[in-house]
Design a protein around this motif. Sequence first.
Motif, short mmCIF file in Angstrom:
data_model
loop_
_atom_site.label_atom_id
_atom_site.label_comp_id
_atom_site.label_asym_id
_atom_site.label_seq_id
_atom_site.Cartn_x
_atom_site.Cartn_y
_atom_site.Cartn_z
N MET A 48 -64.05 48.73 -40.66
CA MET A 48 -62.85 49.45 -40.24
C MET A 48 -62.30 50.30 -41.38
O MET A 48 -61.91 51.45 -41.18
N LEU A 49 -62.30 49.77 -42.59
CA LEU A 49 -61.79 50.52 -43.73
C LEU A 49 -62.68 51.72 -44.07
O LEU A 49 -62.18 52.78 -44.46
N ARG A 145 -50.66 53.91 -33.56
CA ARG A 145 -50.14 53.61 -34.90
C ARG A 145 -49.07 52.52 -34.85
O ARG A 145 -49.03 51.66 -35.73
N PHE A 146 -48.22 52.53 -33.83
CA PHE A 146 -47.21 51.47 -33.69
C PHE A 146 -47.88 50.11 -33.43
O PHE A 146 -47.50 49.10 -34.02
N VAL A 147 -48.89 50.09 -32.56
CA VAL A 147 -49.60 48.84 -32.27
C VAL A 147 -50.32 48.35 -33.52
O VAL A 147 -50.27 47.16 -33.85
N PHE A 148 -50.97 49.26 -34.23
CA PHE A 148 -51.68 48.90 -35.46
C PHE A 148 -50.71 48.32 -36.49
O PHE A 148 -50.99 47.28 -37.10
N VAL A 171 -59.14 45.25 -33.75
CA VAL A 171 -58.72 46.45 -34.47
C VAL A 171 -59.91 47.38 -34.71
O VAL A 171 -59.79 48.60 -34.54
N LEU A 172 -61.06 46.83 -35.07
CA LEU A 172 -62.24 47.66 -35.29
C LEU A 172 -62.61 48.39 -34.00
O LEU A 172 -62.83 49.61 -34.01
N CYS A 173 -62.68 47.68 -32.89
CA CYS A 173 -63.01 48.32 -31.60
C CYS A 173 -61.93 49.34 -31.22
O CYS A 173 -62.25 50.43 -30.75
N GLY A 174 -60.67 48.96 -31.41
CA GLY A 174 -59.57 49.88 -31.09
C GLY A 174 -59.60 51.11 -31.96
O GLY A 174 -59.34 52.23 -31.49
N SER A 180 -62.59 58.09 -31.40
CA SER A 180 -63.40 58.73 -30.37
C SER A 180 -62.57 59.60 -29.43
O SER A 180 -63.01 60.67 -29.02
N VAL A 181 -61.38 59.14 -29.11
CA VAL A 181 -60.53 59.88 -28.18
C VAL A 181 -59.83 61.05 -28.87
O VAL A 181 -59.73 62.14 -28.31
#
Length: 187
Positions: A48-49, A145-148, A171-174, A180-181
């Motif tokens: 993820m990083l 960003r708020f969810v993260f 988090v990685l999948c998200g 992607s989006v």
Amino acid sequence: MTKFEYLSVLTSIIIGLALANLLSGAARLIQLRARVKPHATTLCWMAMLFLANIQIWWVAFERREANEFSFFAFLLYLMMPIATFLVSFLVLPDLGDEDQVDLAANFDGNRPWFFGLLGLVPAVSLIEEWTHDGNIPLDSDAAFRFVFLGLCVLAACVRSARFQLWNAVFVLCGFVAYVSVLFLQLR
């Protein structure tokens, strides 16, 4: 050289150092595989990083048409690559000459700092957008960003190894879906 090109050099250096740390750490994990017990949470956060550092660099290109830069606005922006650099350093222990490398203990020991610094990235991003545009649009980008940020705060407080693994996978999948989006094309 434009102002953007000049300022992007420092951003690129910081991101490059973070990526170098992650990649050299991954290579050392392979070299030391006999002494390292795999830890899926750490490996997910490393992936993820890696993506987050590239995404920060990728999005910086959107600033190329800005005509005005101020020192404090640039300093605020630099907080994102600086935070990801620090977190990229914290995700792995020193892979020196120890008999055994304990990735799980390192992650647990650094967890509050790791998620505190990681939570700075979306927080600074939202603050920067607010100071630059005067508002934060309530769109899918801001929602992510708020969810993260919320997940970082929660993960800093929860010690459960099971929660940490599922959080890292989620988090990685998200993050992959988020990129992607929103960021597949350089704009």
